[in-house]
Scaffold this motif. Sequence first.
Motif, PDB file in Angstrom:
ATOM      1  N   LEU A 174       0.822  -1.200   0.000  1.00 59.66           N
ATOM      2  CA  LEU A 174       0.000   0.000   0.000  1.00 59.66           C
ATOM      3  C   LEU A 174       0.862   1.259   0.000  1.00 59.66           C
ATOM      4  O   LEU A 174       0.472   2.290  -0.549  1.00 59.66           O
ATOM      5  N   GLN A 175       2.031   1.179   0.637  1.00 60.77           N
ATOM      6  CA  GLN A 175       2.928   2.334   0.724  1.00 60.77           C
ATOM      7  C   GLN A 175       3.875   2.425  -0.466  1.00 60.77           C
ATOM      8  O   GLN A 175       4.569   3.424  -0.624  1.00 60.77           O
ATOM      9  N   LEU A 176       3.908   1.398  -1.282  1.00 63.25           N
ATOM     10  CA  LEU A 176       4.749   1.423  -2.479  1.00 63.25           C
ATOM     11  C   LEU A 176       4.018   1.977  -3.689  1.00 63.25           C
ATOM     12  O   LEU A 176       4.652   2.403  -4.661  1.00 63.25           O
ATOM     13  N   HIS A 177       2.692   1.974  -3.658  1.00 66.87           N
ATOM     14  CA  HIS A 177       1.914   2.317  -4.848  1.00 66.87           C
ATOM     15  C   HIS A 177       2.240   3.715  -5.365  1.00 66.87           C
ATOM     16  O   HIS A 177       2.434   3.909  -6.566  1.00 66.87           O
ATOM     17  N   PHE A 178       2.277   4.702  -4.488  1.00 67.40           N
ATOM     18  CA  PHE A 178       2.565   6.082  -4.896  1.00 67.40           C
ATOM     19  C   PHE A 178       4.002   6.460  -4.544  1.00 67.40           C
ATOM     20  O   PHE A 178       4.268   7.558  -4.074  1.00 67.40           O
ATOM     21  N   THR A 179       4.922   5.551  -4.758  1.00 72.50           N
ATOM     22  CA  THR A 179       6.340   5.785  -4.469  1.00 72.50           C
ATOM     23  C   THR A 179       7.109   5.745  -5.780  1.00 72.50           C
ATOM     24  O   THR A 179       6.963   4.799  -6.554  1.00 72.50           O
ATOM     25  N   SER A 180       7.952   6.753  -6.019  1.00 76.37           N
ATOM     26  CA  SER A 180       8.634   6.826  -7.317  1.00 76.37           C
ATOM     27  C   SER A 180      10.125   7.115  -7.232  1.00 76.37           C
ATOM     28  O   SER A 180      10.915   6.517  -7.955  1.00 76.37           O
ATOM     29  N   THR A 181      10.569   8.021  -6.362  1.00 74.09           N
ATOM     30  CA  THR A 181      11.987   8.422  -6.352  1.00 74.09           C
ATOM     31  C   THR A 181      12.806   7.775  -5.249  1.00 74.09           C
ATOM     32  O   THR A 181      14.016   7.961  -5.189  1.00 74.09           O
ATOM     33  N   LEU A 182      12.171   7.036  -4.367  1.00 73.87           N
ATOM     34  CA  LEU A 182      12.872   6.346  -3.285  1.00 73.87           C
ATOM     35  C   LEU A 182      13.997   5.481  -3.856  1.00 73.87           C
ATOM     36  O   LEU A 182      13.784   4.703  -4.787  1.00 73.87           O
ATOM     37  N   SER A 183      15.205   5.629  -3.301  1.00 72.51           N
ATOM     38  CA  SER A 183      16.381   4.936  -3.846  1.00 72.51           C
ATOM     39  C   SER A 183      17.186   4.321  -2.700  1.00 72.51           C
ATOM     40  O   SER A 183      18.167   4.896  -2.236  1.00 72.51           O
ATOM     41  N   PRO A 184      16.811   3.131  -2.251  1.00 72.01           N
ATOM     42  CA  PRO A 184      17.481   2.510  -1.106  1.00 72.01           C
ATOM     43  C   PRO A 184      18.818   1.897  -1.479  1.00 72.01           C
ATOM     44  O   PRO A 184      19.065   1.587  -2.648  1.00 72.01           O
ATOM     45  N   HIS A 185      19.687   1.696  -0.488  1.00 73.24           N
ATOM     46  CA  HIS A 185      20.908   0.935  -0.718  1.00 73.24           C
ATOM     47  C   HIS A 185      20.571  -0.503  -1.086  1.00 73.24           C
ATOM     48  O   HIS A 185      21.197  -1.080  -1.980  1.00 73.24           O
ATOM     49  N   ALA A 186      19.631  -1.078  -0.361  1.00 75.58           N
ATOM     50  CA  ALA A 186      19.273  -2.479  -0.596  1.00 75.58           C
ATOM     51  C   ALA A 186      17.804  -2.680  -0.272  1.00 75.58           C
ATOM     52  O   ALA A 186      17.203  -1.919   0.500  1.00 75.58           O
ATOM     53  N   ALA A 187      17.212  -3.723  -0.870  1.00 72.80           N
ATOM     54  CA  ALA A 187      15.798  -4.007  -0.649  1.00 72.80           C
ATOM     55  C   ALA A 187      15.552  -5.492  -0.828  1.00 72.80           C
ATOM     56  O   ALA A 187      16.283  -6.181  -1.548  1.00 72.80           O
ATOM     57  N   VAL A 188      14.501  -5.974  -0.164  1.00 72.63           N
ATOM     58  CA  VAL A 188      14.096  -7.367  -0.325  1.00 72.63           C
ATOM     59  C   VAL A 188      12.584  -7.442  -0.394  1.00 72.63           C
ATOM     60  O   VAL A 188      11.876  -6.727   0.317  1.00 72.63           O
ATOM     61  N   CYS A 189      12.072  -8.291  -1.286  1.00 68.03           N
ATOM     62  CA  CYS A 189      10.683  -8.737  -1.248  1.00 68.03           C
ATOM     63  C   CYS A 189      10.729 -10.196  -0.800  1.00 68.03           C
ATOM     64  O   CYS A 189      11.227 -11.058  -1.531  1.00 68.03           O
ATOM     65  N   LEU A 190      10.252 -10.469   0.389  1.00 68.15           N
ATOM     66  CA  LEU A 190      10.380 -11.802   0.975  1.00 68.15           C
ATOM     67  C   LEU A 190       9.492 -12.821   0.287  1.00 68.15           C
ATOM     68  O   LEU A 190       9.857 -13.999   0.158  1.00 68.15           O
ATOM     69  N   ASN A 191       8.329 -12.394  -0.166  1.00 69.76           N
ATOM     70  CA  ASN A 191       7.354 -13.256  -0.823  1.00 69.76           C
ATOM     71  C   ASN A 191       6.253 -12.359  -1.362  1.00 69.76           C
ATOM     72  O   ASN A 191       6.164 -11.183  -0.987  1.00 69.76           O
ATOM     73  N   ALA A 192       5.403 -12.881  -2.215  1.00 67.45           N
ATOM     74  CA  ALA A 192       4.355 -12.047  -2.814  1.00 67.45           C
ATOM     75  C   ALA A 192       3.101 -12.867  -3.048  1.00 67.45           C
ATOM     76  O   ALA A 192       2.659 -13.048  -4.180  1.00 67.45           O
ATOM     77  N   ASP A 193       2.554 -13.404  -1.963  1.00 63.16           N
ATOM     78  CA  ASP A 193       1.293 -14.122  -2.047  1.00 63.16           C
ATOM     79  C   ASP A 193       0.144 -13.108  -2.077  1.00 63.16           C
ATOM     80  O   ASP A 193       0.366 -11.910  -1.952  1.00 63.16           O
ATOM     81  N   GLU A 194      -1.081 -13.588  -2.236  1.00 63.31           N
ATOM     82  CA  GLU A 194      -2.227 -12.690  -2.336  1.00 63.31           C
ATOM     83  C   GLU A 194      -2.488 -11.989  -1.005  1.00 63.31           C
ATOM     84  O   GLU A 194      -2.526 -12.624   0.040  1.00 63.31           O
ATOM     85  N   ASP A 195      -2.691 -10.662  -1.059  1.00 60.96           N
ATOM     86  CA  ASP A 195      -3.049  -9.893   0.123  1.00 60.96           C
ATOM     87  C   ASP A 195      -3.537  -8.519  -0.320  1.00 60.96           C
ATOM     88  O   ASP A 195      -3.164  -8.028  -1.395  1.00 60.96           O
TER      89      ASP A 195
END
Length: 476
Positions: A174-195
């Motif tokens: 929900l917090q990623l939807h309107f995010t565009s310029t954020l530039s982290p050093h590192a990131a992980v998506c642990l899983n992406a099941d339905e929610d």
Amino acid sequence: MASVPDATAGPDSTAPPDVDASSPIAGLTVLILGLGVAGRSALDACRALGARAITVDPGAADADHADIDAVPLSAVDVCMSSPGFAPHTREVRAVQDAGVEIWSEMEFAWRVRREGIPWVLVTGTNGKTTTTQMVGAIAAAGGIDVAVCGNMGVPVIAAAQEERGLVAVEIASLQLHFTSTLSPHAAVCLNADEDHLDWHGSVEEYRADKARVYRNVQVACVYGAHDPLVESMVADAEVVEGARAIGITRGSPAVSQLGVVDGVLVDRAFHAGRHTEAIELGHVEDLAHLVAGDVPPYLVFNALAAAALARAVGVSPEAVARGLRVFSLDAHRTAHVATVDGVHYVDDSKATNAHAALAAFGGRAPGSVVWIAGGQAKGQEFDGLVAALRDRLRAVVLIGTDPEPLASALAGHAADIPVTRIAPGDTVMQQAVREARALAQQGDTVLLSPACASFDQFRSYADRGEAFAEAVKASA
């Protein structure tokens, strides 16, 4: 970074003398949709950084307006939309129709952040809080002053303005939807099941928003080497040149992976000799204090993901083991409440989706669980969950104002398992625990792992978990 709107565009372009007039939002008129934690944090930032704020929230008595129609949108420079406002809501559509740029809470935080402080992001259907807090424990063990923030009580907008050595952020789709310029050093998506399908509108939109976590990554895109869906997110991501894909496996790692060899957590990604050898980061047994019995696979995966994020910002291998040994699980995540007459009571109220609930069943013996489940289904289907865990069920106690999605899945995939429904009401949890206790046998586990959101009958998942713990203790 994309350009910030002209700081003189708003009608209140002269900042008071006690605010930071050099801020990128100084002089702007910011529309804030929602006065929850995110909205109030944005409001505080506007006041401190010389921006004029207009607030809209039909449920907050102190909001400037209850209705978006009362806002002169032509005078607004940018909108910060809280997660409570889905893309299809009337308020968001009105702002978009007026041509006003929308920022998420995370985008707002990134725009007003202190420069030069690395960020790491953790998203996923399940495991976000645990992994983010593990990053915090590891970084702290390495001597870094880390802000652990996001959906765990510390607003990211406030944390972003502090002088820290690292910002570790739990970030939801929900917090990623309107995010565009954020530039982290590192990131992980642990899983992406339905929610959150009621918010996103479809599985495809949900996963597309999850994939945004890898956009503009500077150093490391961390992913599960066993998960082709998330690996495809990494492959398709637009990243800063030089950023690497770092895989996580619970087996022996290949080059550019972290994994496990004979119970040892190892790194073949963040050291010069990675092409020929792995270096030790710690042991699976460093996590043994967190659980009763064997360390479950999901916890090992979370620890390796956290280690990868920490290593991406320069934390030493030795700090990983130190951090994991002192780490403690968040409340309401597979927390042992009590053992009464030989029956174990476990609070996993934080499992607000099917994927999280399935993880809580890991390692439990066949026919040994009395499962308390139900709540707001959020558009989920539970057939896959029930089919996967039915052999471990002794009985099910259903709570929630709409138990039909879970009841239908149980009827279709576990018709031989006894199911008791608890009618909504003030004593729902006391009744659920009473029924579960009557169904359980010595050595069983009564597991509150609802697979659903809590807001139909409780203030939060924490409130639900506390009600469970109180009911258990009252029955002892």
